[in-house]
Design a protein around this motif. Structure first.
Motif, PDB file in Angstrom:
ATOM      1  N   LEU A  75     -16.227  11.393 -13.444  1.00  0.00           N
ATOM      2  CA  LEU A  75     -15.449  12.633 -12.702  1.00  0.00           C
ATOM      3  C   LEU A  75     -16.112  13.018 -11.352  1.00  0.00           C
ATOM      4  O   LEU A  75     -15.647  12.524 -10.533  1.00  0.00           O
ATOM      5  N   LYS A  76     -17.753  13.454 -11.889  1.00  0.00           N
ATOM      6  CA  LYS A  76     -18.227  14.747 -11.111  1.00  0.00           C
ATOM      7  C   LYS A  76     -18.673  13.272  -9.764  1.00  0.00           C
ATOM      8  O   LYS A  76     -18.298  13.801  -8.171  1.00  0.00           O
ATOM      9  N   THR A  77     -18.880  12.163  -9.855  1.00  0.00           N
ATOM     10  CA  THR A  77     -19.059  10.814  -9.120  1.00  0.00           C
ATOM     11  C   THR A  77     -18.011  10.760  -7.701  1.00  0.00           C
ATOM     12  O   THR A  77     -17.627  11.158  -6.927  1.00  0.00           O
ATOM     13  N   GLU A  78     -17.146  10.815  -8.873  1.00  0.00           N
ATOM     14  CA  GLU A  78     -15.692   9.993  -7.778  1.00  0.00           C
ATOM     15  C   GLU A  78     -15.394  12.136  -7.169  1.00  0.00           C
ATOM     16  O   GLU A  78     -14.259  11.834  -6.325  1.00  0.00           O
ATOM     17  N   ARG A 110      -3.765   9.096  -9.279  1.00  0.00           N
ATOM     18  CA  ARG A 110      -4.481   8.691  -8.637  1.00  0.00           C
ATOM     19  C   ARG A 110      -4.950   7.227  -8.900  1.00  0.00           C
ATOM     20  O   ARG A 110      -4.614   7.388 -10.491  1.00  0.00           O
ATOM     21  N   LYS A 111      -5.698   6.319  -8.308  1.00  0.00           N
ATOM     22  CA  LYS A 111      -6.192   5.115  -9.234  1.00  0.00           C
ATOM     23  C   LYS A 111      -7.336   5.230  -9.123  1.00  0.00           C
ATOM     24  O   LYS A 111      -7.648   4.639  -9.287  1.00  0.00           O
ATOM     25  N   SER A 112      -7.645   6.217  -9.736  1.00  0.00           N
ATOM     26  CA  SER A 112      -9.432   6.170 -10.462  1.00  0.00           C
ATOM     27  C   SER A 112     -10.178   5.642 -11.101  1.00  0.00           C
ATOM     28  O   SER A 112      -9.043   5.815 -12.727  1.00  0.00           O
ATOM     29  N   THR A 113     -11.045   5.131 -11.487  1.00  0.00           N
ATOM     30  CA  THR A 113     -11.455   4.078 -12.214  1.00  0.00           C
ATOM     31  C   THR A 113     -12.077   5.519 -13.543  1.00  0.00           C
ATOM     32  O   THR A 113     -12.257   5.012 -14.420  1.00  0.00           O
ATOM     33  N   ALA A 114     -12.091   6.539 -13.024  1.00  0.00           N
ATOM     34  CA  ALA A 114     -12.966   7.750 -14.270  1.00  0.00           C
ATOM     35  C   ALA A 114     -11.576   7.693 -14.671  1.00  0.00           C
ATOM     36  O   ALA A 114     -12.227   8.026 -16.549  1.00  0.00           O
ATOM     37  N   LEU A 115     -10.600   8.600 -13.834  1.00  0.00           N
ATOM     38  CA  LEU A 115      -9.627   8.982 -14.969  1.00  0.00           C
ATOM     39  C   LEU A 115      -8.754   6.655 -15.925  1.00  0.00           C
ATOM     40  O   LEU A 115      -8.316   7.498 -17.209  1.00  0.00           O
ATOM     41  N   LYS A 116      -8.674   6.744 -15.042  1.00  0.00           N
ATOM     42  CA  LYS A 116      -8.403   5.551 -16.054  1.00  0.00           C
ATOM     43  C   LYS A 116      -9.074   4.804 -17.354  1.00  0.00           C
ATOM     44  O   LYS A 116      -8.953   5.159 -18.144  1.00  0.00           O
ATOM     45  N   ASN A 117      -9.958   5.174 -16.955  1.00  0.00           N
ATOM     46  CA  ASN A 117     -11.478   4.563 -18.059  1.00  0.00           C
ATOM     47  C   ASN A 117     -10.999   6.405 -19.212  1.00  0.00           C
ATOM     48  O   ASN A 117     -11.201   5.954 -21.293  1.00  0.00           O
ATOM     49  N   GLY A 144      -4.158   0.594 -14.693  1.00  0.00           N
ATOM     50  CA  GLY A 144      -5.286   0.897 -16.368  1.00  0.00           C
ATOM     51  C   GLY A 144      -6.479   0.284 -16.482  1.00  0.00           C
ATOM     52  O   GLY A 144      -6.586  -1.109 -16.561  1.00  0.00           O
ATOM     53  N   SER A 145      -6.881   0.846 -17.063  1.00  0.00           N
ATOM     54  CA  SER A 145      -8.093   0.131 -17.376  1.00  0.00           C
ATOM     55  C   SER A 145      -8.108  -1.061 -18.524  1.00  0.00           C
ATOM     56  O   SER A 145      -7.140  -1.003 -19.585  1.00  0.00           O
ATOM     57  N   ILE A 146      -9.303  -1.980 -18.415  1.00  0.00           N
ATOM     58  CA  ILE A 146      -9.559  -2.797 -19.757  1.00  0.00           C
ATOM     59  C   ILE A 146      -9.238  -2.663 -20.613  1.00  0.00           C
ATOM     60  O   ILE A 146      -8.236  -3.398 -21.816  1.00  0.00           O
ATOM     61  N   LEU A 147      -9.338  -1.629 -21.476  1.00  0.00           N
ATOM     62  CA  LEU A 147      -9.539  -1.269 -22.837  1.00  0.00           C
ATOM     63  C   LEU A 147      -7.758  -0.519 -22.985  1.00  0.00           C
ATOM     64  O   LEU A 147      -7.015  -1.167 -24.200  1.00  0.00           O
ATOM     65  N   ALA A 148      -7.239   0.394 -21.401  1.00  0.00           N
ATOM     66  CA  ALA A 148      -5.919   0.242 -22.395  1.00  0.00           C
ATOM     67  C   ALA A 148      -4.723  -0.850 -21.720  1.00  0.00           C
ATOM     68  O   ALA A 148      -4.392  -0.379 -22.517  1.00  0.00           O
ATOM     69  N   GLN A 149      -5.619  -2.058 -21.191  1.00  0.00           N
ATOM     70  CA  GLN A 149      -4.430  -2.871 -20.848  1.00  0.00           C
ATOM     71  C   GLN A 149      -3.640  -3.244 -22.365  1.00  0.00           C
ATOM     72  O   GLN A 149      -3.579  -3.796 -23.043  1.00  0.00           O
ATOM     73  N   GLN A 150      -5.406  -3.918 -23.176  1.00  0.00           N
ATOM     74  CA  GLN A 150      -6.318  -4.563 -24.335  1.00  0.00           C
ATOM     75  C   GLN A 150      -5.169  -3.547 -25.859  1.00  0.00           C
ATOM     76  O   GLN A 150      -4.286  -4.218 -25.992  1.00  0.00           O
TER      77      GLN A 150
END
Length: 228
Positions: free
Chosen positions: A43-46, A76-83, A126-132
């Motif tokens: 999150l800090k990186t983003e 936001r389509k934030s990768t950190a948020l989606k993870n 959504g993250s791959i984990l969320a999809q699965q």
């Protein structure tokens, strides 16, 4: 001949209401429980990138959770948020608090495509984990057995043609032999630019889209021979 199908989730396989009325509120309620060191680093990186872009998120001194809520409010389509959301939902599914939701036509059609040898994969913000997780515990049983792969924002934005070119390479077939189904025309525009076939998903509760010439469907049962 279509050899592969790429599917969006929200508004395509799954009601928008499930995402906005069930998944998102659940993630917001439990976000503070999952802000471990790894999540905060991502999150800090983003956050730093957003500040460099001239955006105005809450100050980091307010705590990572304030930035998480800001990202959620901005959709936001934030990768950190989606993870982070994926980890939260994983606990919810495991505890039985959440169950995946899909339109009734989805399970039988996925099974039919699978029998016909069609390579079906998912592409969602959504993250791959969320999809699965979403396709694992549904009232129709686990649907992951009909899916051969997943793509998320780590592949690239859904509105960029390069993302679909990368996905076609992962499928290992020409883009022209891949059918992409989504409820968002700008995503279809990008897929068409890459050479893919497309269909617009029109489901109950979906957001209206700009006028376009794309063929639309309201059920996966409409995607059959001779199209395939």
């Amino acid at each position: 001949m279509t050899k592969a199908i790429l599917l969006d989730i929200e508004g395509t396989t799954t009601p928008i209401t499930f995402v906005y009325d069930v998944l998102f509120p659940f993630a917001r309620e439990h976000a503070h429980e999952h802000l471990d060191d790894q999540a905060q680093r991502e999150l800090k990186t983003e956050y730093d990138a957003d500040v460099r872009k001239g955006l105005a998120p809450p100050t980091w001194s307010s705590g990572a959770i304030a930035y998480v809520y800001w990202l959620m409010d901005q959709d936001r389509k934030s990768t950190a948020l989606k993870n982070l959301q994926g980890k939260i939902w994983e606990v919810g599914y495991r505890r039985g608090d959440l169950h995946g939701d899909v339109f009734p036509d989805v399970p039988p059609t996925l099974e039919q495509w699978h029998r016909n040898g069609i390579d079906v994969r998912i592409y969602s913000s959504g993250s791959i984990l969320a999809q699965q997780l979403l396709f694992s515990p549904t009232k129709y049983g686990a649907l992951t057995r009909f899916l051969r792969g997943y793509f998320d924002t780590t592949t690239g934005p859904k509105s960029e043609p390069q993302s679909y070119s990368a996905i076609a390479s992962a499928f290992g077939v020409p883009a022209a032999e891949i059918l992409f189904i989504s409820d968002v025309t700008r995503e279809l525009d990008a897929a068409v630019t890459s050479g893919m076939q497309v269909l617009l998903s029109v489901r109950p509760g979906n957001h209206s889209q700009p006028q376009n010439s794309y063929r639309s469907i309201s059920s996966f049962s409409e995607v059959s021979a001779p199209m395939l």
